[in-house]
Design a protein around this motif. Sequence first.
Motif, PDB file in Angstrom:
ATOM      1  N   LEU A 110       0.856  -1.183   0.000  1.00 42.98           N
ATOM      2  CA  LEU A 110       0.000   0.000   0.000  1.00 42.98           C
ATOM      3  C   LEU A 110       0.897   1.240   0.000  1.00 42.98           C
ATOM      4  O   LEU A 110       1.774   1.375   0.859  1.00 42.98           O
ATOM      5  CB  LEU A 110      -0.891  -0.013   1.247  1.00 42.98           C
ATOM      6  N   THR A 111       0.691   2.137  -0.977  1.00 43.20           N
ATOM      7  CA  THR A 111       1.522   3.343  -1.064  1.00 43.20           C
ATOM      8  C   THR A 111       0.642   4.592  -1.160  1.00 43.20           C
ATOM      9  O   THR A 111      -0.541   4.503  -1.490  1.00 43.20           O
ATOM     10  CB  THR A 111       2.452   3.305  -2.297  1.00 43.20           C
ATOM     11  N   SER A 112       1.275   5.749  -0.907  1.00 42.64           N
ATOM     12  CA  SER A 112       0.546   7.011  -1.053  1.00 42.64           C
ATOM     13  C   SER A 112       1.465   8.115  -1.586  1.00 42.64           C
ATOM     14  O   SER A 112       1.212   9.292  -1.360  1.00 42.64           O
ATOM     15  CB  SER A 112      -0.061   7.446   0.296  1.00 42.64           C
ATOM     16  N   PHE A 113       2.533   7.719  -2.289  1.00 43.61           N
ATOM     17  CA  PHE A 113       3.452   8.687  -2.868  1.00 43.61           C
ATOM     18  C   PHE A 113       3.037   9.039  -4.290  1.00 43.61           C
ATOM     19  O   PHE A 113       2.302   8.291  -4.945  1.00 43.61           O
ATOM     20  CB  PHE A 113       4.878   8.119  -2.903  1.00 43.61           C
ATOM     21  N   ARG A 114       3.538  10.149  -4.781  1.00 40.46           N
ATOM     22  CA  ARG A 114       3.342  10.459  -6.195  1.00 40.46           C
ATOM     23  C   ARG A 114       4.108   9.436  -7.037  1.00 40.46           C
ATOM     24  O   ARG A 114       5.138   8.905  -6.598  1.00 40.46           O
ATOM     25  CB  ARG A 114       3.841  11.869  -6.506  1.00 40.46           C
ATOM     26  N   PRO A 115       3.654   9.154  -8.246  1.00 44.75           N
ATOM     27  CA  PRO A 115       4.341   8.165  -9.098  1.00 44.75           C
ATOM     28  C   PRO A 115       5.820   8.476  -9.292  1.00 44.75           C
ATOM     29  O   PRO A 115       6.654   7.557  -9.310  1.00 44.75           O
ATOM     30  CB  PRO A 115       3.567   8.258 -10.418  1.00 44.75           C
ATOM     31  N   SER A 116       6.171   9.750  -9.443  1.00 45.05           N
ATOM     32  CA  SER A 116       7.572  10.109  -9.652  1.00 45.05           C
ATOM     33  C   SER A 116       8.423   9.751  -8.443  1.00 45.05           C
ATOM     34  O   SER A 116       9.570   9.311  -8.571  1.00 45.05           O
ATOM     35  CB  SER A 116       7.698  11.602  -9.957  1.00 45.05           C
ATOM     36  N   ALA A 117       7.868   9.921  -7.242  1.00 51.31           N
ATOM     37  CA  ALA A 117       8.605   9.577  -6.027  1.00 51.31           C
ATOM     38  C   ALA A 117       8.809   8.072  -5.928  1.00 51.31           C
ATOM     39  O   ALA A 117       9.887   7.598  -5.535  1.00 51.31           O
ATOM     40  CB  ALA A 117       7.855  10.093  -4.805  1.00 51.31           C
ATOM     41  N   PRO A 146      -2.558  11.062 -15.342  1.00 51.92           N
ATOM     42  CA  PRO A 146      -1.535  12.114 -15.460  1.00 51.92           C
ATOM     43  C   PRO A 146      -1.638  13.192 -14.388  1.00 51.92           C
ATOM     44  O   PRO A 146      -0.677  13.926 -14.142  1.00 51.92           O
ATOM     45  CB  PRO A 146      -1.797  12.700 -16.854  1.00 51.92           C
ATOM     46  N   ARG A 147      -2.778  13.309 -13.714  1.00 52.90           N
ATOM     47  CA  ARG A 147      -2.951  14.324 -12.667  1.00 52.90           C
ATOM     48  C   ARG A 147      -2.391  13.859 -11.321  1.00 52.90           C
ATOM     49  O   ARG A 147      -2.428  14.605 -10.344  1.00 52.90           O
ATOM     50  CB  ARG A 147      -4.422  14.675 -12.505  1.00 52.90           C
ATOM     51  N   ALA A 148      -1.844  12.655 -11.274  1.00 48.88           N
ATOM     52  CA  ALA A 148      -1.366  12.105 -10.008  1.00 48.88           C
ATOM     53  C   ALA A 148      -0.185  12.877  -9.444  1.00 48.88           C
ATOM     54  O   ALA A 148       0.128  12.750  -8.253  1.00 48.88           O
ATOM     55  CB  ALA A 148      -0.988  10.636 -10.186  1.00 48.88           C
ATOM     56  N   GLU A 149       0.473  13.675 -10.277  1.00 47.29           N
ATOM     57  CA  GLU A 149       1.609  14.468  -9.797  1.00 47.29           C
ATOM     58  C   GLU A 149       1.182  15.814  -9.207  1.00 47.29           C
ATOM     59  O   GLU A 149       1.979  16.510  -8.604  1.00 47.29           O
ATOM     60  CB  GLU A 149       2.599  14.716 -10.949  1.00 47.29           C
TER      61      GLU A 149
END
Length: 310
Positions: A110-117, A146-149
């Motif tokens: 389970l994660t909650s970081f931005r995709p780039s991170a 694409p709005r995930a950042e």
Amino acid sequence: MSHTPPPAAPSTTAKALKPLRGVRVLSLALNLPGPAALMRLKAMGATCLKAEPPGPKGAPAGTSGDPMGQYNATAYTTLHDGIKLVTLDLKTEQGQQKLHKELARTDLLLTSFRPSALAKLGLGWKALHKAYPALSVVAIVGAPGPRAEEPGHDLTYLADAGLVTGLDLPATLFADMGGSLMASEAALKAVLTQKTRGKGSFQEVALSDAAAWLALPRSWGLTQPQGAVGGAHAGYRIYPCKDGRVAVAALEPHFAAALCAAAGVPVAGMATLFQPATHKAIAHFLAGQTRRQLDKLAQVQDIPLHTLAH
């Protein structure tokens, strides 16, 4: 009925059923949605481990690296009751080694970081799926695709969904808590998929989607001022009473009829409940009643209402 504090974590069904017994969950998710989802997964029987980053520099030893632990100890303690916690600095080689040791025996991450991170930490879905084919990932993000950042929080997602009216803050963190429910639902989906297909899957949960889901009744007009549960129906409103307030939810015809009878309002069909005169008459009746009188009325006449202090 009279106001009583709600239990910290109402979960009778979850306590009785343990569909995730034997499933190992590792969470890297911080703040509220991820830990709230993890709390529900534990209640369903999962074995849960949460890895947190080190606490802020200069903070006392043992300070949580999760911001929730720093700004609301009560919430943090409740969310992590019975959850095993470890501190991992994923920016170090040692932290990465410990993480991958855990991932090798984990069913769901389970994660909650931005995709780039996540990509910088080597935790993108493609890399994880290649290394651990049976591992599933539930990624909590602010907005989908694409709005995930984009930066955001509960308040901005609720505002975008049309759920912020006036200048008052919402009564609770609807997007965060709704997102936690969607994340636990996604986890169940991932576990079922793994059992039937034999391999892990990737599930993205967007808090903006949770807000949009919660906003559907408003988009249909139900909770708009002209809607039946938005204030237009005299039996579904919050009124002042003699020593407080009363939330009246006499929406169905038989409940509305009982309320009108108590208030001395003649009913000529459902249209009566939408007339200004009916609103005025019911408001006048309730204003003259105490909370105790209204609680008794609710019991005797079977009227759904809840009294509140000022």
